[in-house]
Write a protein that holds these residues in place. Structure first.
Motif, short mmCIF file in Angstrom:
data_model
loop_
_atom_site.label_atom_id
_atom_site.label_comp_id
_atom_site.label_asym_id
_atom_site.label_seq_id
_atom_site.Cartn_x
_atom_site.Cartn_y
_atom_site.Cartn_z
N ILE A 37 -30.55 -31.97 64.57
CA ILE A 37 -30.30 -30.56 65.29
C ILE A 37 -28.82 -30.61 65.97
CG2 ILE A 37 -31.01 -29.36 67.67
CD1 ILE A 37 -33.60 -31.11 67.63
N ASN A 60 -26.80 -27.24 64.76
CA ASN A 60 -26.24 -26.38 65.69
C ASN A 60 -25.00 -26.22 65.61
OD1 ASN A 60 -28.81 -26.23 66.95
ND2 ASN A 60 -28.37 -27.47 68.63
N GLN A 91 -28.92 -28.60 73.73
CA GLN A 91 -30.31 -28.40 73.11
C GLN A 91 -30.61 -29.68 72.46
OE1 GLN A 91 -32.20 -26.35 74.49
NE2 GLN A 91 -30.75 -25.39 75.62
N ALA A 92 -29.71 -30.09 71.65
CA ALA A 92 -29.97 -31.37 71.02
C ALA A 92 -30.40 -32.53 71.85
CB ALA A 92 -28.83 -31.48 70.02
N THR A 147 -31.54 -23.75 63.00
CA THR A 147 -32.28 -24.09 64.16
C THR A 147 -32.75 -22.89 64.97
OG1 THR A 147 -30.28 -24.75 65.14
CG2 THR A 147 -31.63 -26.42 64.94
N THR A 197 -38.09 -25.43 64.16
CA THR A 197 -38.17 -26.06 65.48
C THR A 197 -39.61 -26.33 65.66
OG1 THR A 197 -38.42 -23.89 66.61
CG2 THR A 197 -36.37 -24.93 66.43
N ARG A 232 -37.63 -23.41 73.17
CA ARG A 232 -36.55 -23.56 74.03
C ARG A 232 -35.14 -23.51 72.93
NH1 ARG A 232 -37.78 -27.81 76.31
NH2 ARG A 232 -38.60 -26.92 78.04
N LEU A 233 -35.39 -24.40 72.14
CA LEU A 233 -34.17 -24.78 71.04
C LEU A 233 -34.01 -23.50 70.35
CD1 LEU A 233 -32.21 -26.40 69.45
CD2 LEU A 233 -34.12 -27.28 68.10
N ASN A 244 -32.56 -20.31 72.33
CA ASN A 244 -31.32 -20.85 72.58
C ASN A 244 -30.14 -20.42 71.82
OD1 ASN A 244 -30.44 -21.85 75.56
ND2 ASN A 244 -32.28 -22.84 75.06
N PHE A 296 -33.86 -31.52 73.46
CA PHE A 296 -34.94 -31.78 72.43
C PHE A 296 -35.25 -33.33 72.10
CE2 PHE A 296 -37.37 -31.80 68.66
CZ PHE A 296 -37.90 -30.38 68.75
#
Lengths: 179, 252
Positions: free
Chosen positions: B99, B103, B232-233, B115, B121, B179-180, B183, B236
């Motif tokens: 991720i 990203n 975010q990584a 992603t 995801t 969420r990921l 974003n 997650f």
């Protein structure tokens, strides 16, 4: 850009979907994700992560080893220091006792020498005194004889006859007693 | 981005088949998404494998990166799940790194954001979800369902609490994946819109004078997106750790 192909497909399908929600690509996406992730998982779990773990273990082992060794050396150094201190203290004590012994010995020697010297001097003093006394006595007795001789000579001179030795001796002893 | 024509902020998420592959009537074409997935894998492997190749006691830059990544994920997993959780370390590590790299790569202009594809995801979050259920039941048996029954709850509101717990459990993969996805999607759209605004102003004669304003904004957004990419990584991976902890210790 190469997006025309998909756009065409969209138009053929008769709907313009929001690309991430466009289900026509899902099989390909899933397939390639699984392939990519499987490759990543195998590479990481078989090669990379064990290697990094090994590096970390080696490092912590080395550090622990070296700390251990440092502690050992420190203990050795402490022991050596203590031994040195002890030796130094012993040597100091010995030096002090040697000095004290020497001092006492010298003092005793000096004292004995002085005593000897004093005794010698006293002896010689006594001898000298005795000699003086002796000489004095001798001199005194000589004085008596001289006095008697002188008296006899005077008497002979005055009377013209030899003097009575006994009378002179008596007078001398009387005079001696008076004086 | 084609200048002159109208700029479409959605265009960047479109897939293009680079090598069409069709097997059993299914479309397994090699697309730009496939390429960027493999690129992430290649870069991660480069850092981790080449970085750890020398096994130096005092690490160089690349080895320092590899060790930092290793320690970061290991600490995160260990602090959430304890020692038993370390069996999932390679899995969580791969998720986090995949991720993170996807990203960050996507922030380079003209690249593709893997992603920001919800299917990707969703697969990741569903993998975590089913891993938790399967491992949780295999390890704890019926005890696993204690997860839905928090201790110390009065009996008369217990059915309600259990219902809420079950709903929240099953909504986990949704929030986990969205969420990921959201974003990354929002970040890239914002970047594209501000970037397009610069071009629009530059082409607008007199208005070109204020074109630097959205340009500065784009730069600031890029910095923010770099933070979001990492965050975010991390989020997650952190949630994955917490869900795995539920599978390991369902009692609390």
């Amino acid at each position: 850009m190469a997006t025309e192909t998909t756009s065409e497909v969209h138009h053929e399908g008769g709907h313009e979907a929001f690309p991430p929600f466009d289900a026509q690509h899902y099989p390909s996406q899933i397939f390639w994700f699984v392939v990519a992730f499987a490759i990543l998982y195998v590479l990481m779990s078989r090669i990379a992560l064990p290697r990094v773990g090994e590096i970390k273990k080696k490092r912590s082992d080395t550090i622990a080893n070296e700390l251990d060794q440092a502690q050992k050396l420190q203990a050795q150094a402490d022991a050596a220091g203590a031994a040195y201190e002890k030796t130094l203290a012993d040597a100091k004590a010995r030096a002090q006792s040697v000095a004290q012994d020497m001092h006492a010995k010298l003092a005793a020697e000096t004292a004995s020498k002085r005593h000897e010297l004093e005794a010698d001097l006293n002896q010689r003093l006594a001898a000298a005194e005795a000699q003086i006394k002796d000489t004095k006595e001798k001199a005194m007795s000589n004085v008596g004889t001289i006095a008697r001789d002188a008296a006899a000579a005077i008497v002979q001179h005055l009377t013209g006859r030899p003097a009575d030795v006994n009378a002179i001796a008596r007078a001398q002893s009387e005079g001696g007693g008076r004086s | 981005m084609a200048s002159g024509t109208a700029i479409n902020p959605i265009e960047q998420f479109e897939l293009s088949r680079w090598v069409p592959i069709h097997v059993f009537g299914r479309d397994f074409s090699f697309t730009n998404a496939s390429f960027y997935m493999l690129l992430s894998v290649a870069l991660i492997s480069f850092v981790m494998i080449v970085g750890s190749r020398q096994r130096a006691l005092v690490p160089g830059r690349l080895q320092g990166m590899a060790e930092m990544a290793h320690d970061f994920v290991a600490d995160m997993l260990q602090s959430t799940t304890g020692k038993e959780g370390m069996r999932f370390f390679p899995f969580v590590f791969c998720l986090f790194m995949f991720i993170l790299f996807a990203n960050v790569i996507s922030l380079v202009p003209y690249t593709f954001s893997v992603t920001a594809q919800i299917i990707i995801t969703v697969i990741m979050s569903l993998t975590v979800f089913f891993l938790v259920i399967i491992f949780g039941i295999a390890k704890n048996g019926v005890h696993f369902f204690k997860l839905f029954v928090p201790p110390g709850v009065p009996i008369y509101i217990l059915p309600l609490v259990v219902a809420i717990e079950i709903i929240s459990f099953f909504s986990r993969p949704v929030s986990h994946s969205v969420r990921l996805f959201a974003n990354m999607l929002a970040g890239h759209i914002t970047l594209q819109v501000f970037g397009a605004f610069v071009l629009l102003l530059l082409g607008g004669g007199f208005w070109a004078a204020i074109a630097p304003l959205p340009f500065v904004m784009t730069l600031a957004m890029l910095a923010l997106e770099l933070l979001v990419a990492f965050l975010q990584a991390y989020v997650f991976a952190m949630l994955t750790c917490m869900y795995l902890n539920d599978a390991l210790h369902p009692g609390h």
